[in-house]
Design a protein around this motif. Structure first.
Motif, short mmCIF file in Angstrom:
data_model
loop_
_atom_site.label_atom_id
_atom_site.label_comp_id
_atom_site.label_asym_id
_atom_site.label_seq_id
_atom_site.Cartn_x
_atom_site.Cartn_y
_atom_site.Cartn_z
N UNK A 196 -49.64 -10.78 29.95
CA UNK A 196 -49.04 -12.06 29.30
C UNK A 196 -48.07 -11.37 28.01
N UNK A 197 -48.16 -10.70 28.15
CA UNK A 197 -47.11 -10.22 26.91
C UNK A 197 -45.69 -10.04 27.56
N UNK A 198 -45.58 -9.41 28.53
CA UNK A 198 -44.43 -9.23 29.82
C UNK A 198 -44.27 -10.47 29.84
N UNK A 199 -44.93 -11.41 30.57
CA UNK A 199 -44.27 -13.09 31.25
C UNK A 199 -43.93 -13.66 29.76
N UNK A 200 -44.38 -13.85 28.69
CA UNK A 200 -44.37 -14.24 27.76
C UNK A 200 -42.76 -13.79 27.00
N UNK A 201 -42.84 -12.80 26.53
CA UNK A 201 -41.68 -11.77 26.39
C UNK A 201 -40.38 -11.86 27.18
N UNK A 202 -40.25 -12.22 28.64
CA UNK A 202 -39.38 -12.30 29.22
C UNK A 202 -38.83 -13.82 29.08
N UNK A 203 -40.08 -14.77 28.72
CA UNK A 203 -39.43 -16.37 28.78
C UNK A 203 -39.21 -16.11 27.77
N UNK A 204 -39.56 -16.10 26.79
CA UNK A 204 -38.21 -16.16 25.07
C UNK A 204 -37.01 -15.68 25.69
N UNK A 205 -37.40 -14.27 26.07
CA UNK A 205 -36.25 -13.42 26.47
C UNK A 205 -34.60 -14.46 27.32
N UNK A 206 -35.31 -15.02 28.30
CA UNK A 206 -34.57 -16.14 28.98
C UNK A 206 -34.10 -17.40 28.31
N UNK A 207 -34.74 -17.85 28.11
CA UNK A 207 -35.00 -18.94 26.61
C UNK A 207 -33.67 -18.41 25.83
N UNK A 211 -47.99 -19.67 28.22
CA UNK A 211 -47.65 -19.59 29.49
C UNK A 211 -47.80 -18.68 29.97
N UNK A 212 -47.66 -17.48 29.15
CA UNK A 212 -48.23 -16.12 29.12
C UNK A 212 -49.81 -15.80 29.38
N UNK A 213 -50.29 -15.99 28.37
CA UNK A 213 -51.45 -16.44 29.01
C UNK A 213 -52.56 -17.08 30.01
#
Length: 153
Positions: A74-85, A44-46
């Protein structure tokens, strides 16, 4: 006449090896669920980073700054997704839905702001998307969880 033995309490409780992994593990298995737990945010981040970089360059040449912008997104999106999850299952269903709504609204608003539109239009579009996401997620969590946030089968 034979009777079935009652099931043990352990077999009737849902698996909770991680946030929302019980449903995913039921669908694809424990091992695939562990892979998908990290593959989803990375993929998703990519996609999000490529999309942001493509909108940002606006049919111009691909530059090093454009590529860097895409990777940072991509890094910010993936990091935010992991944090929210990681945080969302710890909250009640209303805040759980609100946290995912904020993530979706901010992500959509940022992508929309990369096009040449006004800030007001980006905010209004983001709020419209957020309202739809909140309604959908609140309904899902309200019908699939009890008041304490435990998944109901």
């Amino acid at each position: 006449m034979a009777q079935a033995a009652p099931a043990s309490p352990v077999s009737r409780t849902p698996r909770t090896t991680g946030p929302d992994s019980g449903l995913m593990a039921d669908l694809v298995g424990e091992r695939a669920a562990a892979v998908l737990k990290w593959a989803g945010p990375v993929a998703g981040g990519l996609v999000y980073g490529f999309w942001a970089a493509a909108i940002n360059r606006d049919t111009g040449p691909i530059t090093g700054w454009n590529v860097l912008f895409g990777f940072v997104c991509a890094i910010v999106f993936a990091g935010a997704w992991i944090g929210v999850r990681a945080m969302a299952p710890l909250m009640r269903r209303e805040l759980h839905a609100l946290l995912w709504t904020a993530f979706a609204g901010i992500a959509f608003g940022f992508i929309h702001s990369q096009s040449d539109t006004s800030v007001l239009r980006s905010v209004l579009m983001s709020l419209a998307v957020s309202a739809g996401v909140y309604a959908m997620l609140f309904y899902r969590y309200y019908t699939h969880e009890d008041a304490a946030g435990h998944r109901v089968k």
